[in-house]
Write a protein that holds these residues in place. Sequence first.
Motif, PDB file in Angstrom:
ATOM      1  N   ASP A 119       0.825  -1.206   0.000  1.00  0.00           N
ATOM      2  CA  ASP A 119       0.000   0.000   0.000  1.00  0.00           C
ATOM      3  C   ASP A 119       0.863   1.261   0.000  1.00  0.00           C
ATOM      4  N   GLU A 120       1.962   1.236   0.734  1.00  0.00           N
ATOM      5  CA  GLU A 120       2.842   2.398   0.807  1.00  0.00           C
ATOM      6  C   GLU A 120       3.515   2.640  -0.541  1.00  0.00           C
ATOM      7  N   ILE A 121       3.939   1.566  -1.195  1.00  0.00           N
ATOM      8  CA  ILE A 121       4.590   1.712  -2.498  1.00  0.00           C
ATOM      9  C   ILE A 121       3.616   2.239  -3.539  1.00  0.00           C
ATOM     10  N   VAL A 122       2.389   1.725  -3.535  1.00  0.00           N
ATOM     11  CA  VAL A 122       1.366   2.232  -4.453  1.00  0.00           C
ATOM     12  C   VAL A 122       1.165   3.729  -4.234  1.00  0.00           C
ATOM     13  N   LYS A 123       1.066   4.133  -2.984  1.00  0.00           N
ATOM     14  CA  LYS A 123       0.884   5.562  -2.666  1.00  0.00           C
ATOM     15  C   LYS A 123       2.049   6.388  -3.195  1.00  0.00           C
ATOM     16  N   GLU A 124       3.286   5.902  -2.996  1.00  0.00           N
ATOM     17  CA  GLU A 124       4.471   6.641  -3.450  1.00  0.00           C
ATOM     18  C   GLU A 124       4.496   6.759  -4.970  1.00  0.00           C
ATOM     19  N   ILE A 125       4.143   5.686  -5.672  1.00  0.00           N
ATOM     20  CA  ILE A 125       4.122   5.718  -7.140  1.00  0.00           C
ATOM     21  C   ILE A 125       3.095   6.715  -7.643  1.00  0.00           C
ATOM     22  N   MET A 126       1.913   6.699  -7.057  1.00  0.00           N
ATOM     23  CA  MET A 126       0.857   7.604  -7.509  1.00  0.00           C
ATOM     24  C   MET A 126       1.229   9.057  -7.229  1.00  0.00           C
ATOM     25  N   GLU A 127       1.803   9.311  -6.069  1.00  0.00           N
ATOM     26  CA  GLU A 127       2.191  10.687  -5.750  1.00  0.00           C
ATOM     27  C   GLU A 127       3.284  11.178  -6.704  1.00  0.00           C
ATOM     28  N   ALA A 128       4.265  10.305  -6.982  1.00  0.00           N
ATOM     29  CA  ALA A 128       5.337  10.688  -7.908  1.00  0.00           C
ATOM     30  C   ALA A 128       4.785  10.886  -9.314  1.00  0.00           C
ATOM     31  N   GLY A 129       3.880   9.995  -9.729  1.00  0.00           N
ATOM     32  CA  GLY A 129       3.301  10.090 -11.064  1.00  0.00           C
ATOM     33  C   GLY A 129       2.510  11.360 -11.275  1.00  0.00           C
ATOM     34  N   LYS A 130       1.779  11.770 -10.232  1.00  0.00           N
ATOM     35  CA  LYS A 130       0.979  12.988 -10.344  1.00  0.00           C
ATOM     36  C   LYS A 130       1.853  14.240 -10.288  1.00  0.00           C
ATOM     37  N   ALA A 131       2.897  14.191  -9.468  1.00  0.00           N
ATOM     38  CA  ALA A 131       3.724  15.387  -9.278  1.00  0.00           C
ATOM     39  C   ALA A 131       4.780  15.559 -10.363  1.00  0.00           C
ATOM     40  N   PHE A 132       5.376  14.430 -10.806  1.00  0.00           N
ATOM     41  CA  PHE A 132       6.524  14.516 -11.714  1.00  0.00           C
ATOM     42  C   PHE A 132       6.344  13.758 -13.030  1.00  0.00           C
ATOM     43  N   GLY A 133       5.556  12.678 -13.024  1.00  0.00           N
ATOM     44  CA  GLY A 133       5.514  11.782 -14.181  1.00  0.00           C
ATOM     45  C   GLY A 133       6.761  10.923 -14.274  1.00  0.00           C
ATOM     46  N   PHE A 134       7.655  11.040 -13.313  1.00  0.00           N
ATOM     47  CA  PHE A 134       8.935  10.334 -13.254  1.00  0.00           C
ATOM     48  C   PHE A 134       9.197   9.922 -11.808  1.00  0.00           C
ATOM     49  N   PHE A 135       9.963   8.853 -11.634  1.00  0.00           N
ATOM     50  CA  PHE A 135      10.537   8.511 -10.332  1.00  0.00           C
ATOM     51  C   PHE A 135      11.668   7.524 -10.574  1.00  0.00           C
ATOM     52  N   GLN A 136      12.477   7.287  -9.561  1.00  0.00           N
ATOM     53  CA  GLN A 136      13.509   6.259  -9.648  1.00  0.00           C
ATOM     54  C   GLN A 136      13.114   5.102  -8.732  1.00  0.00           C
ATOM     55  N   VAL A 137      13.431   3.875  -9.162  1.00  0.00           N
ATOM     56  CA  VAL A 137      13.164   2.713  -8.319  1.00  0.00           C
ATOM     57  C   VAL A 137      14.474   2.005  -7.997  1.00  0.00           C
ATOM     58  N   VAL A 138      14.592   1.596  -6.746  1.00  0.00           N
ATOM     59  CA  VAL A 138      15.738   0.828  -6.281  1.00  0.00           C
ATOM     60  C   VAL A 138      15.226  -0.432  -5.598  1.00  0.00           C
TER      61      VAL A 138
ATOM     62  N   LEU B  17       1.025  -2.357  -9.823  1.00  0.00           N
ATOM     63  CA  LEU B  17       0.928  -1.411  -8.710  1.00  0.00           C
ATOM     64  C   LEU B  17       0.162  -0.157  -9.135  1.00  0.00           C
ATOM     65  N   ILE B  18       0.390   0.285 -10.364  1.00  0.00           N
ATOM     66  CA  ILE B  18      -0.328   1.445 -10.880  1.00  0.00           C
ATOM     67  C   ILE B  18      -1.821   1.139 -10.993  1.00  0.00           C
ATOM     68  N   CYS B  19      -2.153  -0.081 -11.415  1.00  0.00           N
ATOM     69  CA  CYS B  19      -3.567  -0.479 -11.459  1.00  0.00           C
ATOM     70  C   CYS B  19      -4.216  -0.331 -10.092  1.00  0.00           C
ATOM     71  N   ASP B  20      -3.522  -0.786  -9.053  1.00  0.00           N
ATOM     72  CA  ASP B  20      -4.060  -0.650  -7.697  1.00  0.00           C
ATOM     73  C   ASP B  20      -4.279   0.816  -7.356  1.00  0.00           C
ATOM     74  N   GLY B  21      -3.319   1.655  -7.729  1.00  0.00           N
ATOM     75  CA  GLY B  21      -3.446   3.075  -7.426  1.00  0.00           C
ATOM     76  C   GLY B  21      -4.584   3.753  -8.163  1.00  0.00           C
ATOM     77  N   LEU B  22      -4.893   3.269  -9.346  1.00  0.00           N
ATOM     78  CA  LEU B  22      -5.979   3.850 -10.147  1.00  0.00           C
ATOM     79  C   LEU B  22      -7.338   3.233  -9.840  1.00  0.00           C
ATOM     80  N   GLY B  23      -7.330   2.109  -9.120  1.00  0.00           N
ATOM     81  CA  GLY B  23      -8.581   1.405  -8.850  1.00  0.00           C
ATOM     82  C   GLY B  23      -9.016   0.514  -9.995  1.00  0.00           C
ATOM     83  N   LEU B  24      -8.068   0.029 -10.783  1.00  0.00           N
ATOM     84  CA  LEU B  24      -8.352  -0.886 -11.883  1.00  0.00           C
ATOM     85  C   LEU B  24      -8.005  -2.311 -11.478  1.00  0.00           C
ATOM     86  N   LYS B  25      -8.539  -3.294 -12.194  1.00  0.00           N
ATOM     87  CA  LYS B  25      -8.116  -4.675 -11.976  1.00  0.00           C
ATOM     88  C   LYS B  25      -6.627  -4.776 -12.247  1.00  0.00           C
TER      89      LYS B  25
END
Length: 341
Positions: A52-71, A172-180
């Motif tokens: 849940d935390e990772i989904v939240k971080e991805i969605m926040e980064a996607g909305k704010a930047f459209g970019f993020f880094q993953v490690v 993970l993005i699907c979860d953030g958007l509420g999609l299957k």
Amino acid sequence: MEKLLSNGAGYRTVPERFIFPLEKRPGKEVNLSITLPVINLRGGEVNGVDHDEIVKEIMEAGKAFGFFQVVNHGVAEQVINDMIVVSEDFFKMPMEDKAPYYSEDSSKTNRLLASTMYGKDGTFYWRDCLKLACYPVEEGIHEWPEKPSNLKDVLAKFIVEVRGVAMKLLKLICDGLGLKEDYFEGDLSGGQVLINANYYAPCPDPSLTLGLPPHCDRNLITLLVQGVVSGLQINHKGSWIGIEPIPNAFVVNFGHQLEIISNGVLKSVEHRAVTNSSVSRTSVATFIMPAMDSLIAPAQPLIGENNPPLYKSFLFKDFLSVYYDVAGKREGVLEAYKFQS
């Protein structure tokens, strides 16, 4: 073939064909105070609270930047390093070894190209690029270069693992958007998986040219290995911010298709590559593409009375001709496909 920067010409000045009009040069207005979000995928296996935390971080980064880094994404450091090294080795090969793969035919999926010209202004960009269709491996491997001798083995392992990370991110993005969670499986991610191995030679005057122009990606989602030399910049709220390389990280960004399918919730953001005068830079970008005949449209579960579709539906193959006509510029694409209010 003689246009390849990796042939080692060692220019003392920037040739005329690379020099931009003054208004299109990179400038010095880079915001150094903003850094891109870094998301820890916990080894690629995410469940429970972590999920849940990772989904939240991805969605926040996607909305704010459209970019993020993953490690901590589950791809071994050796796999990533091997891909960068074999790409560097390819560009270092003598001209005669690279010649069989060179082509100026833009309809060819697998080719080595030099100094691409974008748009209709006649300016060339400071980059060599090896483009390859990579997945499924067994369908494309016979067209990959025979040299360096380990390229096929390295790329076959790399592309399977990187695609795996991309598909996990899409779930993970699907979860953030509420999609299957399988919404992006099938045609939406079932096209070719492409790589661009990019080589940016040292440039005598980086203020005059760019390695890549400001553009958004045409695909669904992109994973980039930056290597150890910085050069990627993204447009954030009207200013350019530099993305510093992180060892063993992927830079992730959303293509036009993901913005449209999410009905504008997630953003496809313009980015560019700048050059430097001291060292060469090698990067590897992996593009997850829709199938050519796939129908792209805002996802139905995201549409409602208070949330009308922002974009028209279209076939991906028809989108590509529009994308190339506007040289990947964000506003040009939006004008073609966004409903006018």
